[in-house]
Write a protein that holds these residues in place. Structure first.
Motif, PDB file in Angstrom:
ATOM      1  N   LEU A   1       1.138  -1.506  -0.113  1.00 42.13           N
ATOM      2  CA  LEU A   1      -0.412   0.041   0.118  1.00 42.13           C
ATOM      3  C   LEU A   1       1.606   1.426  -0.636  1.00 42.13           C
ATOM      4  O   LEU A   1       0.648   2.129  -0.914  1.00 42.13           O
ATOM      5  N   GLY A   2       1.833   1.260   0.974  1.00 46.57           N
ATOM      6  CA  GLY A   2       2.807   2.439   1.170  1.00 46.57           C
ATOM      7  C   GLY A   2       3.635   2.296  -0.693  1.00 46.57           C
ATOM      8  O   GLY A   2       3.577   3.499  -0.538  1.00 46.57           O
ATOM      9  N   GLY A   3       3.943   1.426  -0.963  1.00 45.46           N
ATOM     10  CA  GLY A   3       4.186   1.750  -2.485  1.00 45.46           C
ATOM     11  C   GLY A   3       3.960   2.590  -3.613  1.00 45.46           C
ATOM     12  O   GLY A   3       3.956   2.958  -4.254  1.00 45.46           O
ATOM     13  N   TRP A   4       2.908   1.832  -4.116  1.00 41.06           N
ATOM     14  CA  TRP A   4       1.493   2.324  -4.333  1.00 41.06           C
ATOM     15  C   TRP A   4       0.724   3.262  -3.853  1.00 41.06           C
ATOM     16  O   TRP A   4       0.869   4.892  -5.177  1.00 41.06           O
ATOM     17  N   LEU A   5       1.197   4.571  -3.172  1.00 42.31           N
ATOM     18  CA  LEU A   5       0.745   5.418  -2.320  1.00 42.31           C
ATOM     19  C   LEU A   5       2.116   6.266  -2.869  1.00 42.31           C
ATOM     20  O   LEU A   5       1.559   7.805  -3.290  1.00 42.31           O
ATOM     21  N   ILE A   6       3.160   6.190  -2.748  1.00 40.95           N
ATOM     22  CA  ILE A   6       4.455   6.449  -3.066  1.00 40.95           C
ATOM     23  C   ILE A   6       4.362   6.671  -4.508  1.00 40.95           C
ATOM     24  O   ILE A   6       4.462   8.514  -5.058  1.00 40.95           O
ATOM     25  N   ALA A   7       4.232   5.560  -5.873  1.00 36.18           N
ATOM     26  CA  ALA A   7       4.515   6.019  -7.005  1.00 36.18           C
ATOM     27  C   ALA A   7       2.958   6.652  -6.927  1.00 36.18           C
ATOM     28  O   ALA A   7       3.532   7.684  -8.112  1.00 36.18           O
ATOM     29  N   SER A   8       1.796   6.348  -6.377  1.00 34.17           N
ATOM     30  CA  SER A   8       0.515   7.246  -7.030  1.00 34.17           C
ATOM     31  C   SER A   8       0.780   9.135  -7.187  1.00 34.17           C
ATOM     32  O   SER A   8       0.773   9.982  -7.994  1.00 34.17           O
ATOM     33  N   GLY A   9       2.217   9.354  -5.493  1.00 31.29           N
ATOM     34  CA  GLY A   9       1.931  11.161  -5.800  1.00 31.29           C
ATOM     35  C   GLY A   9       3.398  10.915  -6.716  1.00 31.29           C
ATOM     36  O   GLY A   9       2.876  12.314  -7.094  1.00 31.29           O
ATOM     37  N   LEU A  10       4.208  10.392  -6.813  1.00 26.89           N
ATOM     38  CA  LEU A  10       5.044  10.482  -7.755  1.00 26.89           C
ATOM     39  C   LEU A  10       4.360  10.871  -8.964  1.00 26.89           C
ATOM     40  O   LEU A  10       5.007  11.565  -9.755  1.00 26.89           O
ATOM     41  N   ILE A  11       3.264  10.098  -9.636  1.00 27.64           N
ATOM     42  CA  ILE A  11       2.799  10.166 -10.883  1.00 27.64           C
ATOM     43  C   ILE A  11       2.260  11.787 -11.173  1.00 27.64           C
ATOM     44  O   ILE A  11       2.141  12.389 -11.610  1.00 27.64           O
ATOM     45  N   VAL A  12       1.394  12.327 -10.113  1.00 29.52           N
ATOM     46  CA  VAL A  12       0.904  13.794 -10.288  1.00 29.52           C
ATOM     47  C   VAL A  12       1.877  14.264 -10.008  1.00 29.52           C
ATOM     48  O   VAL A  12       1.431  15.002 -10.668  1.00 29.52           O
ATOM     49  N   ALA A  13       3.159  14.129  -9.342  1.00 29.88           N
ATOM     50  CA  ALA A  13       4.083  15.048  -9.493  1.00 29.88           C
ATOM     51  C   ALA A  13       5.193  15.741 -10.454  1.00 29.88           C
ATOM     52  O   ALA A  13       5.027  16.145 -11.202  1.00 29.88           O
ATOM     53  N   ALA A  14       4.599  14.088 -11.331  1.00 30.23           N
ATOM     54  CA  ALA A  14       5.261  14.376 -12.175  1.00 30.23           C
ATOM     55  C   ALA A  14       4.071  14.816 -13.664  1.00 30.23           C
ATOM     56  O   ALA A  14       5.227  15.710 -14.360  1.00 30.23           O
ATOM     57  N   LEU A  15       2.952  14.862 -13.434  1.00 28.59           N
ATOM     58  CA  LEU A  15       1.746  15.381 -14.600  1.00 28.59           C
ATOM     59  C   LEU A  15       2.221  16.570 -13.890  1.00 28.59           C
ATOM     60  O   LEU A  15       2.613  18.026 -15.698  1.00 28.59           O
ATOM     61  N   CYS A  16       2.169  16.948 -12.622  1.00 28.28           N
ATOM     62  CA  CYS A  16       2.227  18.562 -12.414  1.00 28.28           C
ATOM     63  C   CYS A  16       2.834  19.160 -13.166  1.00 28.28           C
ATOM     64  O   CYS A  16       3.155  19.970 -14.222  1.00 28.28           O
ATOM     65  N   THR A  17       4.200  18.398 -12.721  1.00 28.79           N
ATOM     66  CA  THR A  17       6.147  18.908 -13.627  1.00 28.79           C
ATOM     67  C   THR A  17       5.877  18.935 -14.948  1.00 28.79           C
ATOM     68  O   THR A  17       6.772  19.867 -15.473  1.00 28.79           O
ATOM     69  N   ALA A  18       5.181  18.383 -15.705  1.00 30.38           N
ATOM     70  CA  ALA A  18       5.720  18.155 -17.498  1.00 30.38           C
ATOM     71  C   ALA A  18       4.229  19.007 -17.677  1.00 30.38           C
ATOM     72  O   ALA A  18       4.914  20.062 -18.484  1.00 30.38           O
ATOM     73  N   TRP A  19       3.499  20.330 -16.798  1.00 29.83           N
ATOM     74  CA  TRP A  19       2.492  20.748 -17.398  1.00 29.83           C
ATOM     75  C   TRP A  19       3.282  22.141 -17.176  1.00 29.83           C
ATOM     76  O   TRP A  19       3.404  23.208 -18.089  1.00 29.83           O
ATOM     77  N   THR A  20       3.937  21.821 -16.042  1.00 26.94           N
ATOM     78  CA  THR A  20       4.640  23.321 -15.614  1.00 26.94           C
ATOM     79  C   THR A  20       5.901  23.357 -16.673  1.00 26.94           C
ATOM     80  O   THR A  20       5.930  24.605 -17.063  1.00 26.94           O
TER      81      THR A  20
END
Length: 141
Positions: free
Chosen positions: A53-72
């Motif tokens: 569960l922790g791994g999926w939460l970390i992966a999800s957070g990193l994916i959201v962060a990567a999408l935000c930085t891609a937009w930026t």
């Protein structure tokens, strides 16, 4: 200070150069910080969860962060291109062009996006294997 003391004036344009170099240092430094995993981490909640569960939460957070930085990255690339095309300058003693500093922003953000995506992939792999997504220092694998 020596030049100001003996010649009566300091180096011209130091404020303008300092502002531009600060942008370069910050945005190129973000990629290095994420790559070496010295960027801000807060594993206190995730380390108390089951590894998968922790791994999926970390992966999800990193994916959201990567999408935000891609937009930026995309938005700042447009701003840098407009700055280059309009010959935008920094008003001051020297009238320095701003496009080099503005071009540094999407370059740094692109590297940061790639580093986030790589770490998200590693965290997802760890979650699939049922391993913790963090090492002994709390860094995402």
């Amino acid at each position: 200070m020596v030049l100001r003391k003996f010649a009566g004036e300091g180096l011209r344009g130091t404020v303008e150069f300092t502002e531009i170099l600060l942008v370069v240092a910050v945005f190129l430094g973000m990629t290095g910080a994420e790559t070496t995993r010295t960027h801000l981490r807060t594993p206190i909640v995730v380390e108390r969860l089951p590894a998968r569960l922790g791994g999926w939460l970390i992966a999800s957070g990193l994916i959201v962060a990567a999408l935000c930085t891609a937009w930026t990255t995309w938005a700042s690339a447009g701003s840098a291109l407009a700055s280059f095309q309009s010959h935008e300058i920094r008003y001051g003693l020297l009238g320095l062009p701003l496009w080099p500093a503005k071009a540094t922003v999407p370059l740094g953000m692109f590297g940061f996006t790639v580093a986030l995506a790589v770490h998200a992939f590693s965290a997802a792999q760890a979650a699939l294997a049922g391993r913790s997504a963090s090492d002994e220092r709390g860094n995402v694998l």
